[in-house]
Write an enzyme that holds these catalytic residues in place. Structure first.
Site, mmCIF file in Angstrom:
data_model
loop_
_atom_site.group_PDB
_atom_site.id
_atom_site.type_symbol
_atom_site.label_atom_id
_atom_site.label_comp_id
_atom_site.label_asym_id
_atom_site.label_seq_id
_atom_site.Cartn_x
_atom_site.Cartn_y
_atom_site.Cartn_z
ATOM 1 N N ASP A 219 0.828 -1.197 0.000
ATOM 2 C CA ASP A 219 0.000 0.000 0.000
ATOM 3 C C ASP A 219 0.874 1.265 0.000
ATOM 4 O O ASP A 219 1.798 1.376 0.821
ATOM 5 C CB ASP A 219 -0.855 -0.032 1.283
ATOM 6 C CG ASP A 219 -1.987 0.956 1.265
ATOM 7 O OD1 ASP A 219 -2.890 0.810 0.430
ATOM 8 O OD2 ASP A 219 -1.976 1.887 2.100
ATOM 9 N N GLU A 276 1.983 -0.267 -4.706
ATOM 10 C CA GLU A 276 1.013 0.759 -5.105
ATOM 11 C C GLU A 276 1.718 2.111 -5.007
ATOM 12 O O GLU A 276 2.217 2.477 -3.942
ATOM 13 C CB GLU A 276 -0.204 0.729 -4.172
ATOM 14 C CG GLU A 276 -1.321 1.639 -4.685
ATOM 15 C CD GLU A 276 -2.211 2.198 -3.593
ATOM 16 O OE1 GLU A 276 -3.353 2.548 -3.892
ATOM 17 O OE2 GLU A 276 -1.770 2.303 -2.425
ATOM 18 N N HIS A 351 -10.427 -1.558 -5.419
ATOM 19 C CA HIS A 351 -11.369 -1.097 -4.387
ATOM 20 C C HIS A 351 -11.364 0.419 -4.204
ATOM 21 O O HIS A 351 -12.148 0.929 -3.412
ATOM 22 C CB HIS A 351 -11.028 -1.787 -3.064
ATOM 23 C CG HIS A 351 -9.675 -1.361 -2.552
ATOM 24 N ND1 HIS A 351 -8.501 -1.705 -3.193
ATOM 25 C CD2 HIS A 351 -9.315 -0.588 -1.512
ATOM 26 C CE1 HIS A 351 -7.489 -1.163 -2.549
ATOM 27 N NE2 HIS A 351 -7.950 -0.485 -1.523
HETATM 28 O O1 TEU Z 1 -4.730 3.974 -1.595
HETATM 29 C C1 TEU Z 1 -3.891 5.049 -1.835
HETATM 30 C C2 TEU Z 1 -4.331 6.092 -2.774
HETATM 31 O O2 TEU Z 1 -3.565 6.970 -3.029
HETATM 32 C C3 TEU Z 1 -5.652 6.151 -3.423
HETATM 33 O O3 TEU Z 1 -5.977 5.143 -4.226
HETATM 34 C C4 TEU Z 1 -6.691 6.670 -2.527
HETATM 35 O O4 TEU Z 1 -7.799 5.827 -2.516
HETATM 36 C C5 TEU Z 1 -7.094 7.993 -3.106
HETATM 37 O O5 TEU Z 1 -6.078 8.876 -2.850
HETATM 38 C C6 TEU Z 1 -8.330 8.516 -2.492
HETATM 39 O O6 TEU Z 1 -8.794 9.511 -3.337
HETATM 40 C C7 TEU Z 1 -4.351 3.033 -0.649
HETATM 41 C C8 TEU Z 1 -5.455 2.026 -0.463
HETATM 42 O O7 TEU Z 1 -5.631 1.317 -1.653
HETATM 43 C C9 TEU Z 1 -6.681 2.742 -0.015
HETATM 44 O O8 TEU Z 1 -7.797 1.914 0.068
HETATM 45 C C10 TEU Z 1 -6.373 3.353 1.336
HETATM 46 O O9 TEU Z 1 -7.447 4.151 1.736
HETATM 47 C C11 TEU Z 1 -5.111 4.211 1.297
HETATM 48 O O10 TEU Z 1 -4.039 3.606 0.605
HETATM 49 C C12 TEU Z 1 -4.609 4.441 2.697
HETATM 50 O O11 TEU Z 1 -4.128 3.256 3.237
#
Ligand code: TEU
Length: 577
Positions: A219, A276, A351
């Site tokens: 993440d 990610e 998601h």
């Molecule tokens: O997501 C990080 C991220 O930068 C985005 O996809 C985030 O959803 C977006 O900035 C919101 O507009 C990851 C996870 O996939 C996400 O579900 C978490 O909320 C986030 O990190 C924090 O852990």
């Protein structure tokens, strides 16, 4: 806290070098997959009961979104114990059973690793709240801005906006200092500069590897090395700047990733690693995925999922129509850049993103199935590892909620509050949310046409999309022409044809507004894909593609493949040689 896996449940699987290059990954968002106990939230036994479904689809890997102990401020991306399962999802023993059940079916499992931040309820952070604690430096504590009144607007150490809206700093009365949180205030950022933090994380990762897992989806891993904590220049009409520009791809990122790889034995044990990386570029991705650097196998870029927002605008809710040539060009750039060094991940959906068929396809009853299939074809015929998000293989659509009360996602709720306070029209805010909100992807998996789509016997935590009556797994499995069977065949093709895994990629007709065409070549084999990515008929200019005489059709959405006139959302894959 933890118990060791029993010998009887550990089933190890072979992990040859680079096995992940020919693999297809299926993402499970546990909260929304299947509920076994009627509490309205998906759980591990629920997943276990659908393992044969995954085997029938033919996927090689499951990526499990977080199931760790968590106060669930961000649905589990706020972890309070990395080495335990949250009771809402089940127990560690049930996770062991799931791992064994997947392995028995030849499916590997990749865990979500959320180590940019913890929950504020993690014991590390609870300890760190004490200014005299040895763990104070495990997080980013900073005094208020000099000359300001602590705890008041503008007294934050920097003018950074969190990804979930509002300041990225939270004031703590007890010590009179602020802590950094790039996401919610319940997700304090870990200080990776501190070697003790890194060691604790690597030890935890080794514990999971020893438990039998096959890799990690990491993440926001490119946020772990923070650059200078300084103010930025806010866009017009705003008081804060996005925190990502100061924290993404920081100076020690590559060092931390290669250190982690060596310490945990990620490459040595042939584990799948995908980072990610919001704000990553081709350059950062090349460095991180160059095998010589021993960092990651692949990254999730955000470039192609940022093309339908205003460039330089204030974020993902500033909508602009998507241009097909721009989308093709972006994917092509990543294909070219990672052709010889590194590896691509391929995704439309997860998601955090709207449903692929609603965003990149056409989710009207007339075109939903063909556009879902054609998007699958386009994705799977690029070079890289495809990721399918639960329900994508059914062509599940956005939920298009109409009122703020329908949303559960902290990001959507915070955006709504912050946009309204900035004076945006309520209708416009709700419209953007209905198109882009993360809850679009989080409505429960549609298993059959019984009540709540067979997801739960209770009240689902987020309402089921009413279209479950026709769009569901049971119906799709029955219908040989379904989106499900199309995805199943795409996965089968990858396993049967090395050209799909290793073939050189070439984009054809880059500027065409409707057609996506490409070739993949390996030795004397040439694969040709032509796809009409529009809801109008289109023709492929014959001179633009290799001659198809004698070609074999590997997979097509429609019956007739004799002319180059394509129906709306028609696509074909040919093999020459
Ligand atoms: O997501 C990080 C991220 O930068 C985005 O996809 C985030 O959803 C977006 O900035 C919101 O507009 C990851 C996870 O996939 C996400 O579900 C978490 O909320 C986030 O990190 C924090 O852990």
């Amino acid at each position: 806290m933890t118990s060791e896996p029993t010998q009887t449940t550990v089933v190890s699987v072979d992990r040859p070098t680079d096995w992940w290059k020919s693999a297809v990954v299926y993402q499970i968002y546990p909260r929304s997959f299947a509920d076994s106990n009627g509490d309205g939230t998906g759980d591990l036994p629920g997943i276990f009961s659908h393992l044969d479904y995954l085997a029938q689809l033919g996927v090689d890997v499951v990526w499990l979104s977080p199931v760790y102990a968590s106060p669930m401020d961000d649905n589990g991306y706020d972890i309070s114990d990395y080495q335990d399962v949250d009771p809402i999802f089940g127990t560690l023993e049930e996770l062991d059973l799931l791992i064994a059940g997947l392995h028995q079916r030849g499916i590997k499992i990749v865990m979500d690793l959320v180590v940019n931040h913890t929950s504020d309820e993690h014991p590390w952070f609870i300890e760190s709240r004490d200014p005299d604690s040895p763990k104070r430096d495990w997080y980013w504590w900073r005094p208020p801005r000099p000359g300001s009144e602590p705890g008041t607007e503008g007294a934050e150490p920097t003018n950074w906006e969190s990804a979930f809206h509002g300041s990225a700093w939270q004031f703590d009365e007890r010590s009179g200092e602020y802590y950094l949180h790039l996401f919610s205030a319940k997700q304090p950022d870990l200080n990776w500069e501190n070697p003790e933090v890194r060691r604790a994380i690597y030890d935890m990762m080794k514990w999971w590897v020893d438990r039998g897992i096959d890799g990690f989806r990491m993440d926001v891993i490119n946020l772990i090395s923070k650059d200078e904590l300084t103010d930025g220049e806010p866009p017009p009409g705003r008081t804060r700047v996005s925190c990502f520009s100061f924290t993404a791809n920081g100076p020690r990122l590559d060092e931390f990733l290669s250190e982690m790889n060596a310490a945990v034995g990620l490459d040595a044990r042939n584990l799948l690693t995908v980072g990610e990386m919001p704000g990553s570029t081709i350059e950062t991705a090349r460095r991180a995925t160059d095998p010589a650097n021993h960092e990651l196998n692949m990254v999730f870029t955000f470039e192609h999922v940022s093309l339908d927002m205003v460039p330089g605008g204030s974020g993902k809710y500033d909508l602009v129509p998507l241009s097909l040539p721009a989308l093709k060009k972006n994917l092509d750039e990543w294909q070219q850049a990672l052709a010889d060094v590194g590896w691509n991940s391929l995704y439309w959906d997860n998601h955090d993103q709207p449903r692929a068929v609603s965003r990149f396809g056409d989710d009207s009853p007339e075109h939903r199935e063909n556009s879902a299939k054609t998007l699958g074809t386009v994705q799977h015929m690029h070079k890289g590892t495809p990721y399918i998000y639960q329900g994508e293989e059914l062509g599940m659509t956005n939920s298009y909620f109409t009122a703020i009360e329908h949303y559960r996602d902290i990001e959507a709720i915070n955006y709504h509050a912050s946009a309204i306070s900035l004076g945006l029209e309520v209708e416009a805010v709700l419209h953007s949310l209905s198109i882009k909100s993360r809850d679009n992807a989080r409505t429960p998996m549609q298993w059959d046409d019984s009540s709540h789509a067979g997801f739960t016997d209770g009240i689902p935590w987020l309402p089921v999309n009413p279209n479950y009556v026709t769009i569901n797994a049971a119906a799709a499995i029955e219908d040989p022409n379904s989106v499900f069977h199309h995805f199943r065949k795409l996965i089968e093709l990858r396993h049967d044809h090395a050209v799909i895994v290793h073939g050189r990629f070439e984009l054809l007709l880059p500027d065409h507004e409707q057609i996506w065409a490409l070739t993949r070549s390996l030795d004397d084999q040439v694969l040709v894909m032509i796809a009409n990515c529009s809801s109008e008929p289109a023709s492929v200019p014959p001179e633009a593609i290799p001659a198809l005489a004698g070609a074999r059709v590997l997979l097509a959405t429609h019956g007739d493949s004799t002319t180059l006139n394509l129906e709306p959302w028609e696509s074909r894959i040919y093999l020459l040689g």
